[in-house]
Design an enzyme around this catalytic site. Structure first.
Site, PDB file in Angstrom:
ATOM      1  N   ASP A 226       0.825  -1.103   0.061  1.00  0.00           N
ATOM      2  CA  ASP A 226      -0.148  -0.071  -0.074  1.00  0.00           C
ATOM      3  C   ASP A 226       0.752   1.291  -0.027  1.00  0.00           C
ATOM      4  O   ASP A 226       1.812   1.292   0.854  1.00  0.00           O
ATOM      5  CB  ASP A 226      -0.881   0.040   1.358  1.00  0.00           C
ATOM      6  CG  ASP A 226      -1.634  -1.140   1.466  1.00  0.00           C
ATOM      7  OD1 ASP A 226      -1.316  -2.214   1.096  1.00  0.00           O
ATOM      8  OD2 ASP A 226      -2.927  -1.074   1.898  1.00  0.00           O
ATOM      9  N   HIS A 228      -1.203   4.465  -0.331  1.00  0.00           N
ATOM     10  CA  HIS A 228      -2.073   5.286  -0.028  1.00  0.00           C
ATOM     11  C   HIS A 228      -1.570   6.934   0.117  1.00  0.00           C
ATOM     12  O   HIS A 228      -1.733   7.634   0.948  1.00  0.00           O
ATOM     13  CB  HIS A 228      -2.330   4.779   1.671  1.00  0.00           C
ATOM     14  CG  HIS A 228      -3.256   3.989   1.643  1.00  0.00           C
ATOM     15  ND1 HIS A 228      -4.613   3.792   1.238  1.00  0.00           N
ATOM     16  CD2 HIS A 228      -3.304   2.631   2.288  1.00  0.00           C
ATOM     17  CE1 HIS A 228      -5.125   2.903   1.585  1.00  0.00           C
ATOM     18  NE2 HIS A 228      -4.504   2.013   2.354  1.00  0.00           N
ATOM     19  N   ASP A 255      -4.251  -0.311  -3.413  1.00  0.00           N
ATOM     20  CA  ASP A 255      -4.222   0.979  -2.330  1.00  0.00           C
ATOM     21  C   ASP A 255      -3.125   1.922  -2.637  1.00  0.00           C
ATOM     22  O   ASP A 255      -2.346   2.198  -1.768  1.00  0.00           O
ATOM     23  CB  ASP A 255      -4.408   0.127  -0.937  1.00  0.00           C
ATOM     24  CG  ASP A 255      -5.422  -0.461  -0.464  1.00  0.00           C
ATOM     25  OD1 ASP A 255      -6.481  -0.596  -1.467  1.00  0.00           O
ATOM     26  OD2 ASP A 255      -5.625  -0.804   0.650  1.00  0.00           O
ATOM     27  N   ASP A 258      -6.164   7.215  -1.574  1.00  0.00           N
ATOM     28  CA  ASP A 258      -6.879   7.158  -0.119  1.00  0.00           C
ATOM     29  C   ASP A 258      -6.109   7.609   0.846  1.00  0.00           C
ATOM     30  O   ASP A 258      -5.026   7.115   0.821  1.00  0.00           O
ATOM     31  CB  ASP A 258      -7.963   6.075  -0.268  1.00  0.00           C
ATOM     32  CG  ASP A 258      -9.282   6.380  -0.799  1.00  0.00           C
ATOM     33  OD1 ASP A 258      -9.578   7.386  -1.136  1.00  0.00           O
ATOM     34  OD2 ASP A 258      -9.917   5.431  -1.110  1.00  0.00           O
ATOM     35  N   ARG A 259      -6.674   8.217   1.955  1.00  0.00           N
ATOM     36  CA  ARG A 259      -6.080   8.521   3.028  1.00  0.00           C
ATOM     37  C   ARG A 259      -5.024   9.696   2.898  1.00  0.00           C
ATOM     38  O   ARG A 259      -5.090  10.684   3.279  1.00  0.00           O
ATOM     39  CB  ARG A 259      -5.372   7.256   3.809  1.00  0.00           C
ATOM     40  CG  ARG A 259      -6.240   6.068   3.983  1.00  0.00           C
ATOM     41  CD  ARG A 259      -6.844   6.360   5.351  1.00  0.00           C
ATOM     42  NE  ARG A 259      -7.675   5.327   5.755  1.00  0.00           N
ATOM     43  CZ  ARG A 259      -8.350   5.205   6.960  1.00  0.00           C
ATOM     44  NH1 ARG A 259      -8.548   6.212   7.688  1.00  0.00           N
ATOM     45  NH2 ARG A 259      -9.189   4.168   7.343  1.00  0.00           N
ATOM     46  N   ASN A 287      -8.518  -2.956  -2.449  1.00  0.00           N
ATOM     47  CA  ASN A 287      -9.862  -2.718  -1.775  1.00  0.00           C
ATOM     48  C   ASN A 287     -10.362  -1.137  -1.986  1.00  0.00           C
ATOM     49  O   ASN A 287     -11.427  -0.750  -2.213  1.00  0.00           O
ATOM     50  CB  ASN A 287     -10.265  -3.089  -0.556  1.00  0.00           C
ATOM     51  CG  ASN A 287      -9.364  -2.548   0.597  1.00  0.00           C
ATOM     52  OD1 ASN A 287      -8.156  -2.477   0.411  1.00  0.00           O
ATOM     53  ND2 ASN A 287      -9.900  -2.024   1.669  1.00  0.00           N
ATOM     54  N   HIS A 288      -9.194  -0.174  -2.021  1.00  0.00           N
ATOM     55  CA  HIS A 288      -9.487   1.343  -2.095  1.00  0.00           C
ATOM     56  C   HIS A 288      -9.394   1.661  -3.618  1.00  0.00           C
ATOM     57  O   HIS A 288      -9.415   2.764  -3.883  1.00  0.00           O
ATOM     58  CB  HIS A 288      -8.213   1.979  -1.483  1.00  0.00           C
ATOM     59  CG  HIS A 288      -8.731   2.138  -0.048  1.00  0.00           C
ATOM     60  ND1 HIS A 288      -9.404   3.021   0.601  1.00  0.00           N
ATOM     61  CD2 HIS A 288      -8.441   1.184   1.056  1.00  0.00           C
ATOM     62  CE1 HIS A 288      -9.535   2.728   2.054  1.00  0.00           C
ATOM     63  NE2 HIS A 288      -9.045   1.954   2.219  1.00  0.00           N
ATOM     64  N   HIS A 336      -3.794  -8.413  -3.128  1.00  0.00           N
ATOM     65  CA  HIS A 336      -3.808  -7.502  -1.972  1.00  0.00           C
ATOM     66  C   HIS A 336      -4.016  -7.858  -0.673  1.00  0.00           C
ATOM     67  O   HIS A 336      -3.645  -7.314   0.276  1.00  0.00           O
ATOM     68  CB  HIS A 336      -4.874  -6.135  -2.511  1.00  0.00           C
ATOM     69  CG  HIS A 336      -4.718  -5.085  -1.470  1.00  0.00           C
ATOM     70  ND1 HIS A 336      -3.818  -4.108  -1.197  1.00  0.00           N
ATOM     71  CD2 HIS A 336      -5.808  -4.835  -0.512  1.00  0.00           C
ATOM     72  CE1 HIS A 336      -4.145  -3.269  -0.386  1.00  0.00           C
ATOM     73  NE2 HIS A 336      -5.493  -3.571  -0.008  1.00  0.00           N
ATOM     74  N   ARG A 384     -12.601  -6.688  10.061  1.00  0.00           N
ATOM     75  CA  ARG A 384     -12.928  -5.640   9.234  1.00  0.00           C
ATOM     76  C   ARG A 384     -14.598  -5.675   8.931  1.00  0.00           C
ATOM     77  O   ARG A 384     -14.966  -4.617   8.629  1.00  0.00           O
ATOM     78  CB  ARG A 384     -12.439  -5.530   7.988  1.00  0.00           C
ATOM     79  CG  ARG A 384     -10.833  -5.375   7.953  1.00  0.00           C
ATOM     80  CD  ARG A 384     -10.171  -5.565   6.559  1.00  0.00           C
ATOM     81  NE  ARG A 384      -8.648  -5.799   6.483  1.00  0.00           N
ATOM     82  CZ  ARG A 384      -7.800  -4.926   6.414  1.00  0.00           C
ATOM     83  NH1 ARG A 384      -8.238  -3.626   6.290  1.00  0.00           N
ATOM     84  NH2 ARG A 384      -6.516  -5.210   6.381  1.00  0.00           N
ATOM     85  N   HIS A 411      -2.241  -4.586   2.326  1.00  0.00           N
ATOM     86  CA  HIS A 411      -3.495  -4.565   3.108  1.00  0.00           C
ATOM     87  C   HIS A 411      -3.508  -4.164   4.395  1.00  0.00           C
ATOM     88  O   HIS A 411      -4.534  -3.372   5.092  1.00  0.00           O
ATOM     89  CB  HIS A 411      -4.368  -5.624   2.796  1.00  0.00           C
ATOM     90  CG  HIS A 411      -5.976  -5.479   2.914  1.00  0.00           C
ATOM     91  ND1 HIS A 411      -6.702  -4.416   2.798  1.00  0.00           N
ATOM     92  CD2 HIS A 411      -6.844  -6.436   3.642  1.00  0.00           C
ATOM     93  CE1 HIS A 411      -7.719  -4.732   2.975  1.00  0.00           C
ATOM     94  NE2 HIS A 411      -7.996  -5.884   3.506  1.00  0.00           N
TER      95      HIS A 411
HETATM   96 MN   LIG Z   1      -6.374  -2.479   1.842  1.00  0.00          MN
END
Ligand SMILES: [Mn+2]
Ligand SMILES: *[C@@H]1O[C@H](CO)[C@@H](O)[C@H](O)[C@H]1NC(C)=O
Length: 482
Positions: A226, A228, A255, A258-259, A287-288, A336, A384, A411
């Site tokens: 990730d 991010h 990923d 995001d963030r 997933n993002h 991921h 999660r 992840h």
């Molecule tokens: Mn993730």
């Protein structure tokens, strides 16, 4: 006598240490200590609510909801329980459930201005979502926005001083110039942003859902986890390990966005390298890379701010073309999230996943993007609340069934940037150091050299970035709960 007096003391000690861990952002440690306190005294709502908070920080929203619910059961008048559960519901995009929790919070604390404000914001957000749902089109009826864009018709005026693509092909000089501009917080012209994204789209669309990568003997291959939106840390990876090239190929394992508040810079850089070296830059979906996540965690707002509304649609479309899995030399399986809710999944089943869609809520595609390993054998519910947890026996059987030797996945944030689990058969790699400017973790990447493909793991610390906080482009409402 002794045990009677020591019991409560142990509980208090565990709870105090847990609180110290929470304050120090040591969330896994806080969870362990609160678990001890809860085992000694399960009827203290504060312990449950605080453990819910720690789970939220680790993005374990399913566990956070369970703990907050326990807090509410133990003490139905404890407002924090509803607050914690409302926040976890929000983080999962379950706005209607969140609204119920905030309504209850308001009932318990009718004179608290903060509770009123949060309820009001939540009501607004639910209204907005309802409106968007009403005007949104079904996946199956959605027309390609990419097909409606002709970037060649977009003029670039003479005053524009940023990087330019002369002709049809992205060049290394252009990418280097663009990366320098990004570093100085300058954006590129929309014409070139379109060109990069549309050309990357063509390349990704032509790839299978499971990509076989061949690394010749004596050559190496780097896997990153990730990122991010941490653009400055991405530049640092390239400093440490070299720019992508035919001789220095990379796989970024989802990923990307995001963030972090430099997600546009990250995705355009990765896509530009994809255009430049289609066979030396591999990109997997995380997933993002999805509409739902991008709406909540900042990428959508950032794209509207730095590019335009059309790019929101365009990225959502292109993310659906990202492959789901990679296999290096028939030996190393890279996804991921992780593995599956059933045994016996064969690589051919993954190859045949129809991936051109938003991630579903169950099935192989969901599990690839969302699952996590667990230390105990077998399978368990996901912390999660999406996908599942799988044990070392599950990993071992999957590898045997497919004649593979190793699973690499991302992840999850890890203190050292990586973690080796399941008797060395599974490695987590995460490449966003000091995640969200607060986790204090290192980043890592893995270098594999053929033919042995023995993982050589490098770790690195965070580098400074301009003063733009994570989630700066997420809507006010989500930021309120950070
Ligand atoms: Mn993730
Ligand atoms: C457990 O915690 C509750 C709530 O703080 C308290 O009332 C109760 O006395 C505690 N029980 C023991 C055995 O310490």
């Amino acid at each position: 006598m002794g045990s009677l007096s020591i019991g409560p003391w142990c509980t208090v000690m565990a709870a105090v240490l847990a609180l110290v861990s929470l304050i120090a952002n040591k969330f896994s440690q806080a969870i362990e200590l609160y678990s001890e306190a809860i085992e000694l005294n399960g009827s203290n709502a504060v312990y449950w609510a605080n453990r819910a908070f720690a789970h939220t920080k680790l993005e374990e929203y399913g566990s956070a909801i369970n703990d907050a619910t326990k807090a509410i059961e133990v003490d139905p008048r404890y407002s924090k329980g509803y607050y914690r559960r409302g926040v976890a519901h929000l983080a999962m995009g379950k706005f209607k459930e969140a609204l119920k929790d905030f309504q209850q919070l308001k009932r318990l604390c009718p004179n608290d201005p903060d509770a009123s404000r949060k309820l009001k914001e939540c009501e607004k957000a639910v209204q907005k979502i309802k409106f968007e749902e009403a005007i949104s089109v079904q996946d199956s009826e959605r027309r390609s926005v990419a097909d409606t864009i002709d970037y060649k018709c977009i003029e670039v005026d003479a005053q524009y001083t940023g990087a330019r693509i002369e002709g049809d092909a992205v060049t290394l000089d252009f990418v280097k110039h663009m990366m320098e501009d990004f570093k100085k917080q300058k954006c590129i012209h929309k014409r070139y942003a379109y060109q990069i994204v549309l050309q990357a789209r063509e390349l990704l669309k032509a790839m299978p859902s499971l990509v076989d990568v061949a690394v010749p003997d004596g050559h190496h291959f780097t896997i990153c986890g990730d990122v991010h939106g941490q653009y400055y840390d991405l530049l640092n990876i390239f400093e440490l390990n070299g720019l992508p090239s035919e001789e220095n190929p990379y796989l970024f394992n989802g990923d990307f966005v995001d963030r972090g508040s430099f997600s546009v810079e990250v995705i355009l850089t990765l896509f530009a390298f994809k255009c430049l070296y289609p066979n030396a830059m591999y990109l997997a979906r995380g997933n993002h890379e999805s509409r739902g996540m991008n709406k909540i965690y900042g990428f959508e707002g950032e794209v509207r701010s730095k590019l335009s509304d059309i790019f929101v649609e365009l990225f959502a479309e292109v993310f659906c073309y990202l492959p789901l899995a990679h296999v290096i030399n028939g030996k190393v399986f890279v996804v991921h999230g992780g593995l599956f809710s059933t045994d016996g999944v064969k690589l051919d089943e993954i190859r045949s996943i129809d991936r051109f869609r938003e991630p579903p809520e169950e099935g192989l595609m969901c599990e690839i993007l969302w699952s996590d390993p667990q230390p105990q054998p077998g399978r368990g519910p996901s912390k999660r609340g999406v996908g599942l947890s799988f044990g070392g026996d599950v990993t071992k059987r999957f590898l045997e069934d497919n004649s593979l030797s190793l699973v690499v996945r991302s992840h999850e944030v890890k203190d050292e940037g990586y973690e080796i689990d399941h008797d060395g058969k599974l490695i987590t790699v995460f490449s966003a150091p000091n995640y969200c400017d607060q986790m204090g973790n290192k980043g890592a990447y893995i270098r594999l050299t053929a033919p042995e493909l023995k993982p050589d793991i490098k770790t690195f610390a965070a580098v400074p970035h301009p003063d733009v906080k994570p989630m700066a482009y997420a809507n006010n409402f989500m930021r309120m709960f950070q």
